[in-house]
Design an enzyme around this catalytic site. Structure first.
Site, PDB file in Angstrom:
ATOM      1  CB  CYS A 106      -0.961  -0.045   1.193  1.00  0.00           C
ATOM      2  SG  CYS A 106      -2.344   1.127   1.049  1.00  0.00           S
ATOM      3  CG  HIS A 234      -3.150  -3.780   3.371  1.00  0.00           C
ATOM      4  ND1 HIS A 234      -2.221  -3.114   4.138  1.00  0.00           N
ATOM      5  CD2 HIS A 234      -3.828  -2.822   2.687  1.00  0.00           C
ATOM      6  CE1 HIS A 234      -2.334  -1.804   3.941  1.00  0.00           C
ATOM      7  NE2 HIS A 234      -3.290  -1.607   3.056  1.00  0.00           N
ATOM      8  CD  GLU A 236      -0.321  -5.648   5.711  1.00  0.00           C
ATOM      9  OE1 GLU A 236      -0.911  -4.562   5.866  1.00  0.00           O
ATOM     10  OE2 GLU A 236      -0.066  -6.099   4.575  1.00  0.00           O
TER      11      GLU A 236
END
Length: 274
Positions: A106, A234, A236
Protein backbone atom coordinates in the site's frame (compact mmCIF):
# COMPACT_ATOMS: atom_id res chain seq x y z
CA UNK A 1 24.77 -23.40 6.21
CA UNK A 2 21.21 -22.03 6.20
CA UNK A 3 21.12 -18.27 5.96
CA UNK A 4 19.19 -16.57 8.79
CA UNK A 5 16.35 -14.24 7.85
CA UNK A 6 16.77 -10.81 9.40
CA UNK A 7 13.74 -8.61 8.72
CA UNK A 8 13.45 -4.88 9.27
CA UNK A 9 10.03 -3.24 9.29
CA UNK A 10 10.31 0.50 8.75
CA UNK A 11 7.97 2.81 10.65
CA UNK A 12 7.44 6.49 11.38
CA UNK A 13 5.90 9.60 9.81
CA UNK A 14 2.46 8.08 9.32
CA UNK A 15 2.86 4.33 8.83
CA UNK A 16 0.27 2.27 10.73
CA UNK A 17 0.67 -1.38 9.65
CA UNK A 18 4.13 -2.10 11.04
CA UNK A 19 2.91 -4.44 13.80
CA UNK A 20 1.01 -6.65 11.36
CA UNK A 21 3.97 -6.86 8.97
CA UNK A 22 6.37 -7.69 11.77
CA UNK A 23 4.01 -10.40 12.99
CA UNK A 24 3.77 -11.81 9.45
CA UNK A 25 7.57 -12.03 9.25
CA UNK A 26 7.67 -13.86 12.58
CA UNK A 27 4.91 -16.27 11.57
CA UNK A 28 6.76 -16.99 8.33
CA UNK A 29 9.82 -18.00 10.33
CA UNK A 30 12.18 -15.02 10.25
CA UNK A 31 14.76 -15.41 13.03
CA UNK A 32 15.15 -11.67 13.61
CA UNK A 33 12.38 -9.08 13.19
CA UNK A 34 12.90 -5.45 14.20
CA UNK A 35 10.47 -2.57 13.90
CA UNK A 36 12.72 0.42 13.21
CA UNK A 37 11.78 4.10 13.11
CA UNK A 38 13.21 5.85 10.06
CA UNK A 39 14.94 8.33 12.35
CA UNK A 40 17.06 5.43 13.66
CA UNK A 41 18.38 4.95 10.12
CA UNK A 42 18.97 8.67 9.63
CA UNK A 43 20.88 8.97 12.90
CA UNK A 44 22.95 5.87 12.12
CA UNK A 45 21.58 3.93 15.10
CA UNK A 46 20.40 1.13 12.77
CA UNK A 47 21.86 0.06 9.43
CA UNK A 48 20.11 -1.67 6.56
CA UNK A 49 23.24 -3.76 6.06
CA UNK A 50 22.37 -5.66 9.25
CA UNK A 51 19.24 -7.07 7.55
CA UNK A 52 18.28 -8.97 4.41
CA UNK A 53 14.51 -8.38 4.24
CA UNK A 54 13.18 -4.81 4.22
CA UNK A 55 9.44 -4.30 4.80
CA UNK A 56 7.75 -1.00 3.94
CA UNK A 57 4.29 -1.05 5.55
CA UNK A 58 1.08 0.74 4.75
CA UNK A 59 -0.17 3.96 6.28
CA UNK A 60 -0.18 7.60 5.29
CA UNK A 61 3.40 8.88 5.07
CA UNK A 62 3.47 12.58 5.99
CA UNK A 63 -0.30 12.69 5.66
CA UNK A 64 0.01 12.17 1.89
CA UNK A 65 0.24 15.97 1.78
CA UNK A 66 2.26 16.03 -1.46
CA UNK A 67 0.51 12.97 -2.85
CA UNK A 68 0.88 9.43 -1.55
CA UNK A 69 4.41 8.80 -0.21
CA UNK A 70 5.99 11.63 -2.24
CA UNK A 71 7.40 13.36 0.85
CA UNK A 72 8.68 10.01 2.09
CA UNK A 73 10.44 9.43 -1.24
CA UNK A 74 12.07 12.86 -1.02
CA UNK A 75 13.32 12.00 2.47
CA UNK A 76 15.04 8.88 1.15
CA UNK A 77 16.52 10.72 -1.81
CA UNK A 78 17.79 13.82 -0.03
CA UNK A 79 18.28 13.02 3.67
CA UNK A 80 21.87 12.36 4.86
CA UNK A 81 22.76 9.71 7.42
CA UNK A 82 24.29 11.32 10.47
CA UNK A 83 28.02 10.64 10.72
CA UNK A 84 28.08 8.33 7.70
CA UNK A 85 28.87 10.80 4.89
CA UNK A 86 26.20 9.26 2.67
CA UNK A 87 22.54 9.72 1.82
CA UNK A 88 19.85 7.28 2.88
CA UNK A 89 19.20 6.37 -0.76
CA UNK A 90 22.85 5.26 -1.06
CA UNK A 91 22.46 2.86 1.85
CA UNK A 92 19.24 1.57 0.29
CA UNK A 93 20.95 0.95 -3.05
CA UNK A 94 23.76 -0.92 -1.28
CA UNK A 95 21.11 -3.09 0.38
CA UNK A 96 19.59 -3.88 -3.02
CA UNK A 97 22.94 -4.60 -4.66
CA UNK A 98 23.85 -6.93 -1.78
CA UNK A 99 20.84 -9.09 -2.69
CA UNK A 100 18.31 -7.91 -0.11
CA UNK A 101 14.56 -8.38 -0.53
CA UNK A 102 12.11 -5.48 -0.33
CA UNK A 103 8.35 -5.75 0.19
CA UNK A 104 6.20 -2.62 -0.02
CA UNK A 105 2.49 -2.78 0.80
CA UNK A 106 0.00 0.00 0.00
CA UNK A 107 1.82 3.16 1.16
CA UNK A 108 5.03 1.13 0.98
CA UNK A 109 4.25 0.30 -2.67
CA UNK A 110 3.54 3.97 -3.32
CA UNK A 111 6.91 4.82 -1.76
CA UNK A 112 8.73 2.29 -3.95
CA UNK A 113 7.07 3.65 -7.08
CA UNK A 114 7.78 7.30 -6.21
CA UNK A 115 11.42 6.45 -5.45
CA UNK A 116 11.83 4.51 -8.69
CA UNK A 117 12.50 1.16 -6.97
CA UNK A 118 9.64 -0.21 -9.05
CA UNK A 119 9.51 -1.10 -11.84
CA UNK A 120 13.20 -0.04 -12.00
CA UNK A 121 13.50 -0.76 -15.70
CA UNK A 122 17.07 -1.57 -16.69
CA UNK A 123 17.88 -1.59 -12.97
CA UNK A 124 17.54 2.18 -12.63
CA UNK A 125 16.29 2.35 -9.04
CA UNK A 126 16.02 6.14 -8.74
CA UNK A 127 14.02 7.03 -11.86
CA UNK A 128 10.25 7.20 -11.42
CA UNK A 129 8.43 5.91 -14.50
CA UNK A 130 4.98 5.09 -13.08
CA UNK A 131 2.70 6.40 -10.37
CA UNK A 132 -0.20 5.47 -8.11
CA UNK A 133 -2.85 8.13 -8.11
CA UNK A 134 -6.44 8.84 -7.06
CA UNK A 135 -8.99 6.04 -7.40
CA UNK A 136 -11.45 6.41 -10.26
CA UNK A 137 -14.27 6.16 -7.72
CA UNK A 138 -13.11 9.43 -6.13
CA UNK A 139 -13.30 7.84 -2.70
CA UNK A 140 -11.30 5.83 -0.22
CA UNK A 141 -11.77 2.13 -1.00
CA UNK A 142 -11.99 -0.28 1.91
CA UNK A 143 -12.95 -3.72 0.60
CA UNK A 144 -11.63 -7.19 -0.21
CA UNK A 145 -10.49 -8.03 -3.76
CA UNK A 146 -9.34 -11.04 -5.75
CA UNK A 147 -5.88 -11.04 -7.32
CA UNK A 148 -4.53 -13.18 -10.15
CA UNK A 149 -0.81 -13.95 -10.05
CA UNK A 150 1.31 -13.82 -13.19
CA UNK A 151 3.00 -17.21 -13.38
CA UNK A 152 5.57 -15.81 -15.84
CA UNK A 153 6.70 -13.15 -13.37
CA UNK A 154 10.17 -13.46 -11.79
CA UNK A 155 8.64 -12.32 -8.48
CA UNK A 156 10.10 -14.20 -5.52
CA UNK A 157 7.11 -13.43 -3.31
CA UNK A 158 4.30 -14.81 -5.52
CA UNK A 159 5.79 -18.22 -6.30
CA UNK A 160 3.15 -20.94 -6.25
CA UNK A 161 0.24 -18.48 -6.00
CA UNK A 162 -2.71 -18.54 -8.41
CA UNK A 163 -5.67 -16.51 -7.12
CA UNK A 164 -5.78 -14.89 -3.68
CA UNK A 165 -8.19 -12.71 -1.73
CA UNK A 166 -6.75 -9.69 0.12
CA UNK A 167 -8.19 -6.45 1.50
CA UNK A 168 -7.48 -3.00 0.06
CA UNK A 169 -7.73 0.28 1.94
CA UNK A 170 -6.49 3.25 -0.06
CA UNK A 171 -7.48 6.48 -1.75
CA UNK A 172 -4.61 6.57 -4.27
CA UNK A 173 -4.20 3.09 -5.70
CA UNK A 174 -4.70 3.61 -9.42
CA UNK A 175 -1.60 2.45 -11.29
CA UNK A 176 -0.63 4.67 -14.22
CA UNK A 177 2.54 4.33 -16.35
CA UNK A 178 4.40 7.35 -17.66
CA UNK A 179 3.82 6.23 -21.24
CA UNK A 180 2.57 3.37 -23.39
CA UNK A 181 6.21 2.46 -24.04
CA UNK A 182 6.84 2.06 -20.28
CA UNK A 183 3.75 -0.12 -19.92
CA UNK A 184 4.81 -2.24 -22.89
CA UNK A 185 8.26 -2.83 -21.38
CA UNK A 186 6.78 -3.68 -17.97
CA UNK A 187 4.49 -6.26 -19.51
CA UNK A 188 7.14 -7.58 -21.91
CA UNK A 189 9.44 -8.29 -18.95
CA UNK A 190 6.55 -9.80 -16.93
CA UNK A 191 7.01 -7.32 -14.08
CA UNK A 192 3.27 -7.30 -13.37
CA UNK A 193 3.00 -9.69 -10.43
CA UNK A 194 -0.71 -9.39 -9.57
CA UNK A 195 -3.77 -8.11 -11.42
CA UNK A 196 -7.26 -7.48 -10.09
CA UNK A 197 -9.65 -10.25 -11.09
CA UNK A 198 -13.09 -11.67 -10.35
CA UNK A 199 -13.72 -14.70 -8.13
CA UNK A 200 -13.10 -17.01 -11.11
CA UNK A 201 -9.67 -15.53 -11.77
CA UNK A 202 -10.59 -13.52 -14.87
CA UNK A 203 -8.71 -10.20 -15.09
CA UNK A 204 -11.14 -7.30 -14.90
CA UNK A 205 -11.33 -3.53 -15.18
CA UNK A 206 -14.84 -3.53 -13.69
CA UNK A 207 -15.49 -1.75 -10.41
CA UNK A 208 -15.45 -2.79 -7.59
CA UNK A 209 -13.40 -5.92 -8.45
CA UNK A 210 -10.84 -3.46 -9.79
CA UNK A 211 -11.24 -0.97 -6.92
CA UNK A 212 -9.27 1.94 -8.35
CA UNK A 213 -9.28 1.75 -12.16
CA UNK A 214 -5.63 0.70 -12.45
CA UNK A 215 -4.27 0.48 -16.00
CA UNK A 216 -4.56 -3.12 -17.22
CA UNK A 217 -5.88 -3.99 -13.73
CA UNK A 218 -2.32 -3.89 -12.35
CA UNK A 219 -2.24 -4.37 -8.58
CA UNK A 220 1.43 -5.27 -8.02
CA UNK A 221 4.85 -4.95 -9.62
CA UNK A 222 8.23 -6.59 -9.13
CA UNK A 223 11.73 -5.70 -10.24
CA UNK A 224 13.54 -7.61 -12.97
CA UNK A 225 15.33 -9.72 -10.34
CA UNK A 226 12.03 -10.50 -8.62
CA UNK A 227 13.50 -9.44 -5.25
CA UNK A 228 11.69 -6.10 -5.04
CA UNK A 229 7.91 -6.36 -4.82
CA UNK A 230 5.12 -3.90 -4.16
CA UNK A 231 1.35 -4.28 -4.08
CA UNK A 232 -1.65 -2.17 -3.09
CA UNK A 233 -3.66 -4.93 -1.30
CA UNK A 234 -2.60 -5.98 2.21
CA UNK A 235 -1.33 -9.58 2.57
CA UNK A 236 -0.34 -8.87 6.20
CA UNK A 237 -4.04 -8.31 6.95
CA UNK A 238 -4.90 -11.93 6.09
CA UNK A 239 -2.68 -14.16 8.21
CA UNK A 240 -5.39 -16.27 9.86
CA UNK A 241 -8.80 -17.52 8.80
CA UNK A 242 -10.51 -15.21 11.30
CA UNK A 243 -9.22 -12.20 9.31
CA UNK A 244 -11.45 -13.26 6.41
CA UNK A 245 -14.76 -11.33 6.18
CA UNK A 246 -16.73 -14.58 5.78
CA UNK A 247 -14.79 -16.79 8.18
CA UNK A 248 -17.94 -17.82 10.08
CA UNK A 249 -19.72 -18.84 6.86
CA UNK A 250 -16.99 -20.57 4.88
CA UNK A 251 -14.82 -23.57 5.65
CA UNK A 252 -11.40 -21.94 5.45
CA UNK A 253 -7.88 -23.21 6.19
CA UNK A 254 -6.51 -21.87 9.47
CA UNK A 255 -3.62 -20.16 7.69
CA UNK A 256 -4.54 -16.98 5.83
CA UNK A 257 -3.54 -16.55 2.19
CA UNK A 258 -1.42 -13.48 2.94
CA UNK A 259 1.17 -15.48 4.85
CA UNK A 260 2.43 -17.14 1.65
CA UNK A 261 3.99 -13.85 0.53
CA UNK A 262 6.19 -13.76 3.64
CA UNK A 263 6.90 -17.50 3.62
CA UNK A 264 8.19 -17.22 0.06
CA UNK A 265 10.52 -14.40 1.09
CA UNK A 266 11.87 -16.42 4.03
CA UNK A 267 12.34 -19.51 1.86
CA UNK A 268 14.21 -17.53 -0.79
CA UNK A 269 16.59 -15.88 1.68
CA UNK A 270 17.39 -19.15 3.43
CA UNK A 271 18.17 -20.90 0.17
CA UNK A 272 19.99 -18.07 -1.57
CA UNK A 273 23.73 -17.52 -1.38
CA UNK A 274 24.37 -13.84 -1.95
Amino acid sequence: MTRKVKAIVLTGNGTNCEMEMAYACKLAGAEKVDIVHISELLFGEKRLSDYNFLNLPGGFLDGDDLGSAKAGANRFLHAPISGANEMLIEELLKFINAGGLILGVCNGFQLMVKLGLLPALDNNFTKQSTTLTYNDSGRFEDRWVYLKANVQSPCVFTEGIDVVYYPVRHGEGKFVPESDAILEEIEKKNLVAFQYCDADGSITMDYPANPNGSTHAIAALCSETGRLFGLMPHPEAFLHCTNHPRWTRENLPEEGQGLTIFQNAVKFIRGKKF
